[in-house]
Design a protein around this motif. Structure first.
Motif, PDB file in Angstrom:
ATOM      1  N   ILE A   8      76.865  49.964  19.358  1.00  0.00           N
ATOM      2  CA  ILE A   8      75.729  49.530  18.743  1.00  0.00           C
ATOM      3  C   ILE A   8      75.829  49.473  17.625  1.00  0.00           C
ATOM      4  N   LEU A   9      76.184  50.305  17.245  1.00  0.00           N
ATOM      5  CA  LEU A   9      76.042  50.030  15.692  1.00  0.00           C
ATOM      6  C   LEU A   9      77.693  49.127  14.844  1.00  0.00           C
ATOM      7  N   GLU A  10      78.330  49.016  15.848  1.00  0.00           N
ATOM      8  CA  GLU A  10      79.317  47.564  15.704  1.00  0.00           C
ATOM      9  C   GLU A  10      79.035  46.647  15.366  1.00  0.00           C
ATOM     10  N   ALA A  11      78.238  46.297  16.355  1.00  0.00           N
ATOM     11  CA  ALA A  11      77.596  44.787  17.106  1.00  0.00           C
ATOM     12  C   ALA A  11      76.417  44.682  16.467  1.00  0.00           C
ATOM     13  N   ALA A  12      75.347  45.902  15.562  1.00  0.00           N
ATOM     14  CA  ALA A  12      75.062  45.490  14.385  1.00  0.00           C
ATOM     15  C   ALA A  12      75.248  44.941  13.162  1.00  0.00           C
ATOM     16  N   VAL A  13      76.670  46.151  12.742  1.00  0.00           N
ATOM     17  CA  VAL A  13      77.179  45.565  11.484  1.00  0.00           C
ATOM     18  C   VAL A  13      77.763  43.358  12.147  1.00  0.00           C
ATOM     19  N   ARG A  14      78.042  43.181  12.878  1.00  0.00           N
ATOM     20  CA  ARG A  14      78.966  41.822  13.132  1.00  0.00           C
ATOM     21  C   ARG A  14      77.379  40.521  12.683  1.00  0.00           C
ATOM     22  N   GLN A  18      76.720  38.450  10.296  1.00  0.00           N
ATOM     23  CA  GLN A  18      76.987  36.716  10.336  1.00  0.00           C
ATOM     24  C   GLN A  18      75.006  35.465  11.128  1.00  0.00           C
ATOM     25  N   ASP A  19      74.742  36.597  10.455  1.00  0.00           N
ATOM     26  CA  ASP A  19      73.412  36.567  10.691  1.00  0.00           C
ATOM     27  C   ASP A  19      72.393  36.661   9.999  1.00  0.00           C
ATOM     28  N   GLY A  20      72.769  37.930   8.629  1.00  0.00           N
ATOM     29  CA  GLY A  20      71.919  38.526   7.883  1.00  0.00           C
ATOM     30  C   GLY A  20      70.441  39.639   8.435  1.00  0.00           C
ATOM     31  N   VAL A  21      70.328  40.437   7.934  1.00  0.00           N
ATOM     32  CA  VAL A  21      68.988  41.364   8.359  1.00  0.00           C
ATOM     33  C   VAL A  21      67.976  40.640   9.101  1.00  0.00           C
ATOM     34  N   ARG A  22      67.731  39.426   8.341  1.00  0.00           N
ATOM     35  CA  ARG A  22      66.604  39.244   9.480  1.00  0.00           C
ATOM     36  C   ARG A  22      66.597  38.421  10.402  1.00  0.00           C
ATOM     37  N   GLY A  23      68.263  38.318  10.920  1.00  0.00           N
ATOM     38  CA  GLY A  23      68.793  37.880  11.755  1.00  0.00           C
ATOM     39  C   GLY A  23      68.803  38.847  13.459  1.00  0.00           C
ATOM     40  N   ARG A  25      68.251  41.364  15.860  1.00  0.00           N
ATOM     41  CA  ARG A  25      66.941  41.494  16.662  1.00  0.00           C
ATOM     42  C   ARG A  25      67.121  42.070  17.725  1.00  0.00           C
ATOM     43  N   ILE A  26      66.453  42.808  18.141  1.00  0.00           N
ATOM     44  CA  ILE A  26      66.929  44.114  19.186  1.00  0.00           C
ATOM     45  C   ILE A  26      67.553  43.292  20.296  1.00  0.00           C
ATOM     46  N   GLU A  27      67.148  42.410  21.028  1.00  0.00           N
ATOM     47  CA  GLU A  27      67.528  41.592  21.820  1.00  0.00           C
ATOM     48  C   GLU A  27      68.793  40.996  21.839  1.00  0.00           C
ATOM     49  N   LYS A  28      69.444  40.233  20.482  1.00  0.00           N
ATOM     50  CA  LYS A  28      70.445  40.183  19.901  1.00  0.00           C
ATOM     51  C   LYS A  28      71.065  41.003  19.603  1.00  0.00           C
ATOM     52  N   SER A  36      71.369  47.339  27.062  1.00  0.00           N
ATOM     53  CA  SER A  36      70.527  46.978  27.000  1.00  0.00           C
ATOM     54  C   SER A  36      69.153  47.653  25.799  1.00  0.00           C
ATOM     55  N   THR A  37      68.631  47.058  25.758  1.00  0.00           N
ATOM     56  CA  THR A  37      67.086  47.322  24.777  1.00  0.00           C
ATOM     57  C   THR A  37      66.765  48.941  24.903  1.00  0.00           C
ATOM     58  N   ALA A  38      66.501  49.161  25.957  1.00  0.00           N
ATOM     59  CA  ALA A  38      65.604  50.341  26.340  1.00  0.00           C
ATOM     60  C   ALA A  38      66.517  51.669  25.471  1.00  0.00           C
ATOM     61  N   LEU A  39      67.689  51.402  25.519  1.00  0.00           N
ATOM     62  CA  LEU A  39      69.563  51.984  25.407  1.00  0.00           C
ATOM     63  C   LEU A  39      69.321  52.115  23.829  1.00  0.00           C
ATOM     64  N   ILE A  40      69.159  51.159  23.131  1.00  0.00           N
ATOM     65  CA  ILE A  40      69.373  50.852  21.833  1.00  0.00           C
ATOM     66  C   ILE A  40      67.839  52.006  20.982  1.00  0.00           C
ATOM     67  N   TYR A  41      66.324  51.316  21.584  1.00  0.00           N
ATOM     68  CA  TYR A  41      65.302  52.025  20.971  1.00  0.00           C
ATOM     69  C   TYR A  41      65.531  53.585  21.163  1.00  0.00           C
ATOM     70  N   TYR A  42      66.682  54.369  22.560  1.00  0.00           N
ATOM     71  CA  TYR A  42      66.917  55.586  22.518  1.00  0.00           C
ATOM     72  C   TYR A  42      67.245  56.411  21.898  1.00  0.00           C
ATOM     73  N   HIS A  43      68.144  55.749  21.292  1.00  0.00           N
ATOM     74  CA  HIS A  43      69.261  55.962  20.115  1.00  0.00           C
ATOM     75  C   HIS A  43      68.698  55.493  19.180  1.00  0.00           C
ATOM     76  N   PHE A  44      68.014  54.810  18.618  1.00  0.00           N
ATOM     77  CA  PHE A  44      67.590  54.583  17.218  1.00  0.00           C
ATOM     78  C   PHE A  44      66.065  54.151  16.457  1.00  0.00           C
ATOM     79  N   LYS A  45      65.344  54.139  17.473  1.00  0.00           N
ATOM     80  CA  LYS A  45      64.034  53.850  18.026  1.00  0.00           C
ATOM     81  C   LYS A  45      62.675  52.982  17.585  1.00  0.00           C
ATOM     82  N   ASP A  46      63.282  52.224  16.547  1.00  0.00           N
ATOM     83  CA  ASP A  46      63.038  50.720  16.796  1.00  0.00           C
ATOM     84  C   ASP A  46      64.172  50.248  15.484  1.00  0.00           C
ATOM     85  N   ARG A  47      64.028  48.695  14.903  1.00  0.00           N
ATOM     86  CA  ARG A  47      64.861  48.013  14.299  1.00  0.00           C
ATOM     87  C   ARG A  47      65.173  48.701  12.738  1.00  0.00           C
ATOM     88  N   PRO A  48      64.237  49.264  12.008  1.00  0.00           N
ATOM     89  CA  PRO A  48      64.500  49.991  10.905  1.00  0.00           C
ATOM     90  C   PRO A  48      65.912  50.856  11.454  1.00  0.00           C
TER      91      PRO A  48
END
Length: 198
Positions: A8-14, A18-23, A25-28, A36-48
């Motif tokens: 997930i974090l490797e994907a977040a860096v990509r 590509q799109d900046g921090v403002r780009g 989005r959890i869905e992206k 799944s988005t649920a897995l991201i929320y499970y591991h990291f709680k929220d976007r911040p």
């Protein structure tokens, strides 16, 4: 950290590169990571939480391509090599560098990023300062040089040159040439008697 979290974090860096921090989005991010988005929320709680974890991950990525480099070299050669490794045209280095710049720029507006960014920056400065001190102990750098100030100037220069290179304001070769010259000016100025006034 689990393999899934790293994925997930490797994907977040990509996505950030590509799109900046403002780009980011959890869905992206979920689509990029193939989870799944649920897995991201499970591991990291929220976007911040994802953004803060991505900053830490970027730091680990940079250490992975600089940490073992030239481990057996003298401190001065290792110092120069480590700084120059931040300016190389490989996918991982470019992506890491662009994402780092994005996170730094975002910290202007996102106060929650400031403290982790300061901590990461301080750690990098400390690593470079330690190498300068070791080079002083080996007689390769004058002992009168303020190691903390020199380290901070050099790391700041790497970040600035990297941003100029990524925005095509200068070429990679020019960025590396300027950094090499700055390292010599910074660390050899006492020897040449060109230390600027305090």
């Amino acid at each position: 950290m689990s393999e899934r979290q790293i994925q997930i974090l490797e994907a977040a860096v990509r996505v950030i590169a590509q799109d900046g921090v403002r780009g980011l989005r959890i869905e992206k991010l979920a689509a990029e990571a193939g989870v799944s988005t649920a897995l991201i929320y499970y591991h990291f709680k929220d976007r911040p939480g994802v953004v803060r974890a991505a900053l830490e991950h970027i730091n680990h990525r940079a250490q992975s391509y600089t940490g073992a480099a030239m481990a057996d070299e003298a401190a001065r050669a290792r110092l120069e090599g480590l700084l120059l490794l931040e300016l190389q045209d490989t996918g991982q280095v470019r992506e890491t560098s662009i994402a780092w710049g994005e996170l730094r720029a975002s910290a202007i507006f996102d106060t929650d990023l400031r403290e982790p960014l300061r901590t990461t920056t301080d750690a990098w400065n400390t690593d470079i300062e330690s190498l300068i001190r070791r080079a002083q102990d080996e007689g390769a750098v004058d002992t009168a040089i303020d190691t903390a100030a020199a380290a901070e100037r050099l790391t700041a220069l790497v970040e600035g040159l990297s941003e100029r290179w990524h925005t095509h304001s200068i070429t990679l070769d020019r960025a590396r040439e300027l950094l090499t010259d700055a390292i010599h000016l910074e660390l050899d100025r006492e020897v040449r008697g060109t230390r600027p006034p305090a």
